[in-house]
Design a protein around this motif. Structure first.
Motif, short mmCIF file in Angstrom:
data_model
loop_
_atom_site.label_atom_id
_atom_site.label_comp_id
_atom_site.label_asym_id
_atom_site.label_seq_id
_atom_site.Cartn_x
_atom_site.Cartn_y
_atom_site.Cartn_z
N PRO A 73 2.40 -7.44 13.54
CA PRO A 73 1.09 -7.89 14.05
C PRO A 73 0.31 -6.85 14.84
CG PRO A 73 2.84 -8.78 15.41
CD PRO A 73 3.50 -8.00 14.29
N VAL A 74 -0.08 -5.76 14.16
CA VAL A 74 -0.93 -4.73 14.74
C VAL A 74 -1.93 -4.30 13.66
CG1 VAL A 74 0.82 -3.87 16.35
CG2 VAL A 74 0.64 -2.86 14.08
N VAL A 75 -3.07 -3.76 14.07
CA VAL A 75 -4.03 -3.25 13.09
C VAL A 75 -3.33 -2.17 12.27
CG1 VAL A 75 -6.18 -1.96 12.79
CG2 VAL A 75 -6.05 -3.83 14.45
N GLY A 76 -3.41 -2.30 10.96
CA GLY A 76 -2.72 -1.38 10.06
C GLY A 76 -1.31 -1.84 9.71
N GLY A 77 -0.83 -2.86 10.42
CA GLY A 77 0.51 -3.41 10.15
C GLY A 77 0.48 -4.28 8.90
N ARG A 78 1.61 -4.40 8.28
CA ARG A 78 1.73 -5.20 7.05
C ARG A 78 2.19 -6.61 7.34
NH1 ARG A 78 1.08 -2.98 2.41
NH2 ARG A 78 1.05 -0.75 2.17
N HIS A 79 1.81 -7.50 6.44
CA HIS A 79 2.39 -8.84 6.42
C HIS A 79 2.89 -9.07 5.01
CE1 HIS A 79 -0.62 -10.98 4.04
NE2 HIS A 79 -1.51 -10.23 4.67
N ARG A 80 4.05 -9.69 4.89
CA ARG A 80 4.62 -10.01 3.58
C ARG A 80 5.13 -11.44 3.62
NH1 ARG A 80 6.49 -4.69 4.66
NH2 ARG A 80 5.67 -3.22 3.15
N LEU A 81 4.81 -12.19 2.59
CA LEU A 81 5.22 -13.59 2.46
C LEU A 81 6.01 -13.69 1.15
CD1 LEU A 81 4.91 -16.62 3.34
CD2 LEU A 81 2.89 -16.65 1.89
N PHE A 82 7.23 -14.17 1.23
CA PHE A 82 8.10 -14.25 0.07
C PHE A 82 8.37 -15.70 -0.31
CE2 PHE A 82 9.04 -10.40 2.41
CZ PHE A 82 8.98 -9.43 1.42
N MET A 83 8.17 -15.99 -1.61
CA MET A 83 8.43 -17.32 -2.15
C MET A 83 9.30 -17.13 -3.39
SD MET A 83 4.57 -18.81 -1.42
CE MET A 83 4.35 -19.38 -3.01
N VAL A 84 9.84 -18.20 -3.93
CA VAL A 84 10.63 -18.10 -5.15
C VAL A 84 9.72 -17.63 -6.28
CG1 VAL A 84 12.00 -19.35 -6.85
CG2 VAL A 84 12.26 -19.87 -4.42
N GLY A 85 10.01 -16.46 -6.86
CA GLY A 85 9.26 -15.95 -7.99
C GLY A 85 7.89 -15.36 -7.68
N ALA A 86 7.51 -15.29 -6.42
CA ALA A 86 6.19 -14.76 -6.07
C ALA A 86 6.21 -14.20 -4.65
CB ALA A 86 5.14 -15.86 -6.17
N SER A 87 5.21 -13.41 -4.35
CA SER A 87 5.07 -12.87 -3.00
C SER A 87 3.61 -12.47 -2.80
CB SER A 87 5.97 -11.65 -2.80
OG SER A 87 5.55 -10.59 -3.62
N ASN A 88 3.26 -12.24 -1.57
CA ASN A 88 1.97 -11.64 -1.29
C ASN A 88 2.15 -10.68 -0.15
OD1 ASN A 88 0.69 -12.30 1.32
ND2 ASN A 88 0.94 -14.39 0.68
N GLU A 89 1.23 -9.76 -0.06
CA GLU A 89 1.26 -8.85 1.07
C GLU A 89 -0.13 -8.35 1.36
OE1 GLU A 89 2.65 -4.56 0.19
OE2 GLU A 89 3.97 -5.87 -0.98
N GLY A 90 -0.28 -7.84 2.55
CA GLY A 90 -1.57 -7.31 2.97
C GLY A 90 -1.44 -6.50 4.23
N ILE A 91 -2.58 -6.02 4.71
CA ILE A 91 -2.62 -5.19 5.90
C ILE A 91 -3.62 -5.79 6.88
CG2 ILE A 91 -3.20 -2.88 6.78
CD1 ILE A 91 -2.33 -1.81 4.03
#
Length: 95
Positions: free
Chosen positions: A29-47
């Protein structure tokens, strides 16, 4: 949500606030930091582009590395002793 805005904001940027269908999250949780969300068979990520308590939260979003990067803005507004979270997901280039 039946919690004050500061608690909702803190949960939103916490790796420990996982809810189904998500299996786990990794959040920096910082500017430029990544977030990743993992689900069965899928994921998302961002900055994270903007992350300031009591201000709108902004981060990019890419679903399962599909190549389309969009932007999410979340506002946390008090309503009595609760919070209204408004999420705007913008920047789509495909259907």
């Amino acid at each position: 949500m039946p919690f004050p805005p500061d608690q909702v904001f803190a949960a939103w940027i916490s790796s420990n606030a996982v809810r189904p269908p998500a299996k786990r999250m990794q959040i920096e949780p910082v500017v430029g930091g990544r977030h990743r969300l993992f689900m069965v068979g899928a994921s998302n990520e961002g900055i994270f582009a903007e992350i300031v308590k009591n201000r709108p939260l902004r981060h990019s979003w890419e679903w399962s590395r599909d190549g389309e990067v969009t932007e999410i803005t979340v506002r946390f507004e008090p309503k009595g002793e609760s919070t209204v979270a408004t999420l705007l997901h913008a920047g789509f280039t495909s259907a």
